[in-house]
Design a protein around this motif. Structure first.
Motif, PDB file in Angstrom:
ATOM      1  N   ALA A  28      50.305  54.389  20.250  1.00  0.00           N
ATOM      2  CA  ALA A  28      50.748  55.028  21.493  1.00  0.00           C
ATOM      3  C   ALA A  28      51.490  56.330  21.225  1.00  0.00           C
ATOM      4  O   ALA A  28      51.359  57.306  21.979  1.00  0.00           O
ATOM      5  N   LEU A  29      52.254  56.378  20.135  1.00  0.00           N
ATOM      6  CA  LEU A  29      53.061  57.566  19.835  1.00  0.00           C
ATOM      7  C   LEU A  29      52.421  58.480  18.795  1.00  0.00           C
ATOM      8  O   LEU A  29      52.989  59.513  18.451  1.00  0.00           O
ATOM      9  N   GLY A  30      51.269  58.098  18.303  1.00  0.00           N
ATOM     10  CA  GLY A  30      50.595  58.936  17.319  1.00  0.00           C
ATOM     11  C   GLY A  30      51.334  59.036  16.009  1.00  0.00           C
ATOM     12  O   GLY A  30      51.294  60.075  15.329  1.00  0.00           O
ATOM     13  N   LEU A  31      52.007  57.954  15.595  1.00  0.00           N
ATOM     14  CA  LEU A  31      52.832  57.994  14.390  1.00  0.00           C
ATOM     15  C   LEU A  31      51.992  58.174  13.125  1.00  0.00           C
ATOM     16  O   LEU A  31      52.407  58.860  12.186  1.00  0.00           O
ATOM     17  N   ARG A  32      50.824  57.558  13.094  1.00  0.00           N
ATOM     18  CA  ARG A  32      50.013  57.669  11.887  1.00  0.00           C
ATOM     19  C   ARG A  32      49.620  59.120  11.627  1.00  0.00           C
ATOM     20  O   ARG A  32      49.598  59.575  10.473  1.00  0.00           O
ATOM     21  N   GLU A  33      49.292  59.836  12.689  1.00  0.00           N
ATOM     22  CA  GLU A  33      48.925  61.247  12.527  1.00  0.00           C
ATOM     23  C   GLU A  33      50.147  62.064  12.085  1.00  0.00           C
ATOM     24  O   GLU A  33      50.044  62.957  11.238  1.00  0.00           O
ATOM     25  N   GLN A  34      51.328  61.744  12.665  1.00  0.00           N
ATOM     26  CA  GLN A  34      52.531  62.494  12.324  1.00  0.00           C
ATOM     27  C   GLN A  34      52.937  62.290  10.871  1.00  0.00           C
ATOM     28  O   GLN A  34      53.475  63.194  10.219  1.00  0.00           O
TER      29      GLN A  34
END
Length: 529
Positions: free
Chosen positions: A357-363
């Motif tokens: 949901a928060l796009g943590l993997r991309e960050q």
């Protein structure tokens, strides 16, 4: 009913007197910016005198709290009624300060203050400081002067509450309940303020002035009091009892009832919550919380107890007691320490639930590639089932802190493999981290000379009276924190003789979180020595 005709306290209705439900009071929209945070920051002040009086009285309550220890011992018998007996049963959030507590609290506060001469010199000095600060606060309000028009009638108890009102834009009306000692002076001050500020309304009952943002709201609150009071609400009484003993300050909130009131509001409070995209999440809020500040002769304690949170089963697994690693640390080498259980599972679950949901993997893509992390599985290996972090100050080179982490984990081999690569991305050279396997996991330190585990025959934290006083329930807690404040102050090479004399009685800080059948209890203590 104009302010001058507000009911005097000696003609107040009984607290639970039946009141006609079809009797309607006029309502006036209350701007939610008064007490709801705006997404972009606090709203600009509208300069309303009511808001300044309410805020000023709240500031007074905080400042006056410091005077309790100085003069409370002079009169042991608590007098008058508590604020919850003059607030409606429908109240959803409430905070009070009692400067005339029960005898036990007065004696404890007196004995505690005796260890700090600067505090116990007398109420007159504190009173002068309160007057100076609040006079400055009201400096631009010539109509209401604290020294001559507020201080002469202000009593020893004050409370701030939120009361549901479906006709209000925000869904809640604020009310400040202020005990008064001189009714004539109180009425003169509030009547004068109401004549120049339409954002102020007030009524009186049982020795209290109930102040709100409009006269119609104040009268509606009074009507609610006549139908029933917060003091008679079973859940509030039970929650208050869970604090164990008398309190100098109390806070209480019913989350579900508060959210329901906000949703029922007629105006912009809804839009504000929707803009924050939090209304649906807030709708799932459950339970209540009660907080209390309590004095003992050798510590100050703040407790927070949650009730009916709906946290059961696996969600409570992280609340099981710690394994005792912290209590086995060397007492003489531990300036501060923290132990928490279930951190690996909690972080892993949090990543799994929010990463997409928060796009943590991309960050964190570059960090993941550089270190070889496999998420969320590696979070369980690194943080394990029990994590203890400790520090020794200031004995390291150049006064730097020496820090160590002890982790109980079934994935110790994987954790040791990862530790070599995790420091560099955060600017920590690999040769500054020193890891070693332990019987149930691993130990990581930033100094080869710092092993926080007690040597054979050395006193442990669990055996240290200072620790036991600060954290009395360490055996049942799921989280423990401890700071030897007195020791840190004593070791300050730049401290003067006067400084050391001022703080020679300061002991330690302790915190614990203990799971309960329907929630949790957090206890914070600041001890003396």
């Amino acid at each position: 009913m104009p302010p001058s005709q507000a009911l005097p306290h000696d003609h107040a209705f009984p607290h639970d007197h039946a009141y006609p439900h079809d009797h309607a009071f006029p309502h006036e929209a209350f701007p939610p910016a008064v007490y709801l945070p705006h997404p972009a920051g606090p709203p600009p002040s509208k300069g309303g005198q009511a808001k300044k009086i309410i805020a000023g009285a709240a500031v007074l309550a905080v400042l006056a709290g410091g005077a309790v220890a100085a003069y409370a011992y002079t009169v042991l018998a608590s007098s008058g009624i508590q604020p919850e007996r003059v607030l409606p049963a429908t109240t959803v959030a409430f905070a009070k300060l009692d400067l005339d507590p029960a005898a036990g609290q007065k004696i404890a506060a007196y004995r505690l203050s005796a260890k700090f001469p600067a505090v116990s010199k007398g109420a007159s000095n504190i009173d002068a400081e309160k007057n100076a600060l609040l006079s400055a606060f009201f400096s631009d309000q010539t109509e209401v002067d604290y020294t001559t028009e507020i201080k002469p009638w202000l009593g020893d108890r004050i409370a701030l509450a939120a009361v549901p009102d479906t006709a209000s834009e925000a869904g809640l009306d604020p009310v400040l309940a202020v005990a008064y000692t001189d009714e004539a002076k109180m009425k003169a001050t509030l009547s004068k303020a109401a004549r120049t500020d339409k954002d102020l309304g007030w009524v009186t009952i049982d020795g209290y002035a109930l102040i709100s943002d409009s006269q119609s709201h104040a009268e509606a609150v009074l009507a609610g009091v006549r139908r029933g009071t917060l003091a008679g609400v079973d859940r509030y009484r039970a929650d208050l009892k869970s604090l164990h003993g008398d309190q100098i300050a109390v806070g209480w909130a019913d989350f579900a009832a508060t959210v329901a009131a906000l949703k029922a509001g007629s105006g912009s409070a809804k839009a504000r919550l929707e803009d924050l995209q939090s209304l649906n999440a807030l709708s799932a809020s459950k339970g209540r919380i009660v907080l209390g500040a309590h004095a003992s002769s050798d510590y100050l304690e703040v407790s927070a107890v949650s009730h009916d949170t709906g946290t059961t089963g696996t969600a409570r697994s992280a609340g099981k007691p710690v394994n005792g690693t912290l209590t086995k640390l060397a007492a003489e080498d531990t300036s501060a320490a923290l132990e928490v259980t279930g951190l690996g599972d909690s972080l892993s679950a949090a990543w799994a639930g929010t990463s997409a949901a928060l796009g943590l993997r991309e960050q964190f893509e570059s960090l993941i590639e550089e270190t070889g992390l496999q998420l969320p599985e590696d979070l369980r290996a690194l943080f394990g089932t029990d994590t203890t972090i400790s520090a020794r100050l200031p004995h390291g080179p150049d006064g730097d802190a020496e820090i160590a982490a002890q982790v109980s984990t079934t994935g110790a081999d994987r954790a040791m493999q990862l530790l070599d690569s995790l420091g560099e991305p955060f600017g920590v050279p690999a040769d500054s981290l020193h890891a070693q396997r332990t019987a149930d996991g691993y130990l990581l330190s930033n100094s080869t000379s710092y092993d926080p585990r007690a040597r054979s025959g050395a006193r442990t934290l669990g055996e240290d009276p200072a620790f036991r006083k600060a954290v009395p329930d360490s055996a049942t807690a799921g989280l423990i924190a401890y700071v030897n404040i007195g020791g840190l102050l004593d070791s300050d090479p730049e401290a003067s003789a006067k400084d050391k004399a001022d703080w020679k009685h300061i002991g330690a800080f302790g915190m614990s979180v203990v799971p309960t059948p329907d929630g949790a209890r957090m206890t914070i203590r600041l001890t003396t020595r």
